[in-house]
Design a protein around this motif. Structure first.
Motif, mmCIF file in Angstrom:
data_model
loop_
_atom_site.group_PDB
_atom_site.id
_atom_site.type_symbol
_atom_site.label_atom_id
_atom_site.label_comp_id
_atom_site.label_asym_id
_atom_site.label_seq_id
_atom_site.Cartn_x
_atom_site.Cartn_y
_atom_site.Cartn_z
ATOM 1 N N LEU A 107 -44.054 1.735 34.757
ATOM 2 C CA LEU A 107 -44.241 0.185 35.023
ATOM 3 C C LEU A 107 -43.161 -1.286 35.646
ATOM 4 N N ARG A 108 -41.788 -0.553 35.185
ATOM 5 C CA ARG A 108 -41.324 -1.718 35.026
ATOM 6 C C ARG A 108 -40.219 -1.000 36.364
ATOM 7 N N ARG A 109 -40.587 -0.331 37.306
ATOM 8 C CA ARG A 109 -40.349 0.641 38.637
ATOM 9 C C ARG A 109 -41.237 -0.657 39.563
ATOM 10 N N LEU A 110 -42.065 0.309 38.957
ATOM 11 C CA LEU A 110 -42.929 -0.980 40.499
ATOM 12 C C LEU A 110 -43.082 -2.334 40.427
ATOM 13 N N MET A 111 -42.972 -2.857 38.756
ATOM 14 C CA MET A 111 -42.342 -4.829 38.910
ATOM 15 C C MET A 111 -41.577 -5.009 40.078
ATOM 16 N N LEU A 112 -40.384 -4.554 39.510
ATOM 17 C CA LEU A 112 -39.097 -4.520 40.403
ATOM 18 C C LEU A 112 -39.298 -4.117 41.907
ATOM 19 N N ARG A 210 -35.505 -12.626 38.369
ATOM 20 C CA ARG A 210 -36.987 -11.306 38.278
ATOM 21 C C ARG A 210 -36.650 -10.453 36.969
ATOM 22 N N ASP A 211 -35.868 -10.132 36.290
ATOM 23 C CA ASP A 211 -35.596 -10.394 35.492
ATOM 24 C C ASP A 211 -35.650 -9.945 34.065
ATOM 25 N N THR A 212 -35.966 -11.594 33.536
ATOM 26 C CA THR A 212 -36.789 -12.651 32.426
ATOM 27 C C THR A 212 -38.333 -11.913 33.105
ATOM 28 N N VAL A 213 -38.759 -12.240 34.290
ATOM 29 C CA VAL A 213 -40.427 -12.630 34.322
ATOM 30 C C VAL A 213 -40.808 -10.575 34.163
ATOM 31 N N LEU A 218 -43.025 -6.984 29.703
ATOM 32 C CA LEU A 218 -43.099 -5.752 29.080
ATOM 33 C C LEU A 218 -43.291 -6.153 27.592
ATOM 34 N N ARG A 219 -42.835 -7.188 27.103
ATOM 35 C CA ARG A 219 -42.474 -7.373 25.770
ATOM 36 C C ARG A 219 -44.004 -8.011 24.998
ATOM 37 N N GLY A 220 -44.964 -8.508 26.663
ATOM 38 C CA GLY A 220 -46.351 -8.579 25.733
ATOM 39 C C GLY A 220 -47.268 -7.436 25.684
ATOM 40 N N LEU A 221 -46.398 -6.406 25.975
ATOM 41 C CA LEU A 221 -47.168 -5.003 26.399
ATOM 42 C C LEU A 221 -47.013 -3.949 25.282
ATOM 43 N N VAL A 222 -45.497 -4.126 25.160
ATOM 44 C CA VAL A 222 -44.705 -2.471 24.631
ATOM 45 C C VAL A 222 -45.490 -2.823 23.229
#
Length: 236
Positions: A107-112, A210-213, A218-222
């Motif tokens: 998910l991190r890669r997709l968002m990047l 970008r990194d903040t978003v 991720l903090r809300g999902l993990v």
């Protein structure tokens, strides 16, 4: 001295053929690229096929050999400029999932990658076109919604669903979560492009935004470390 046989200015020499004549297999792509430029400049309603033909270096009749209408040409532009990016992301996600990559990294890669697309000149031109004009073309609006927006959401939702199944993400509606994440990325990317209007609230670099978003999402999902993940909901 004998004339250079490669010199087109030599007497009797034939001038170099236009690129589209030398490489006819590239005509569709040249027409699509020209159409994208003209659509971006004049809009979909204002774009004329004769202008697209001139920019592509072909006759107007040649366009009709490949595309029956301006609307069909627009679909080809969307496919070449946007849908191919989504297809590549789908294939990459499937390959990495088969290799058992964790959903958090996926998910991190997709968002990047999504952020990079949102800040590209291609996306910015397409976004302006969609926002300003597609409401005049209901069929094209549905096409864009189905093939770009919904398809992108399904990809994001599939990664979230996999993370839930693996116990990496908290239990949420994957599609609703995908819409929220996408909205966060799109909104902040658009705000950043207009940051001169938000000088008091958006002074960070693009990378920081970008990194903040992504960190916020991720903090809300993990699932927090040490917490037992909830079981996925099932329909009664």
């Amino acid at each position: 001295m004998a004339p250079d046989l490669g010199d087109a200015s030599a007497p009797g020499a034939e001038p170099p053929a236009p690129r589209w004549r030398r490489l006819p297999e590239e005509r569709p792509r040249q027409i699509i690229d020209a159409a994208f430029d003209v659509f971006s400049d004049a809009g979909l309603q204002g774009a004329r096929l004769d202008r697209i033909a001139r920019r592509a270096g072909v006759s107007k009749g040649t366009i009709y050999l490949y595309f029956a209408s301006k609307e069909e040409l627009f679909r080809a532009v969307v496919e070449a400029k946007v849908i191919t990016v989504i297809e590549a992301a789908e294939q990459d996600a499937a390959r990495r999932a088969a290799g058992d990559e964790c959903a958090v990294d996926a998910l991190r890669r997709l968002m990047l990658n999504h952020w990079d697309l949102l800040r590209s000149s291609t996306y910015l031109a397409m976004h302006r076109l969609v926002q300003a004009e597609l409401h005049h073309f209901p069929d094209l609006m549905r096409y864009y919604g189905d093939e770009v927006i919904e398809r992108s959401l399904r990809l994001t939702a599939s990664i979230i669903a996999r993370g839930i199944a693996r116990g990496e993400f908290v239990v949420v509606d994957p599609l609703a979560a995908a819409r929220i994440l996408t909205a966060m990325l799109v909104t902040n990317a658009n705000w950043y492009e207009r940051r001169h209007l938000f000088q008091s609230s958006m002074h960070e670099s693009a990378d920081v935004v970008r990194d903040t978003v992504i960190a916020f999402a991720l903090r809300g999902l993990v699932v927090p470390a040490g917490a037992a993940p909830a079981s996925p909901r099932t329909n009664a």
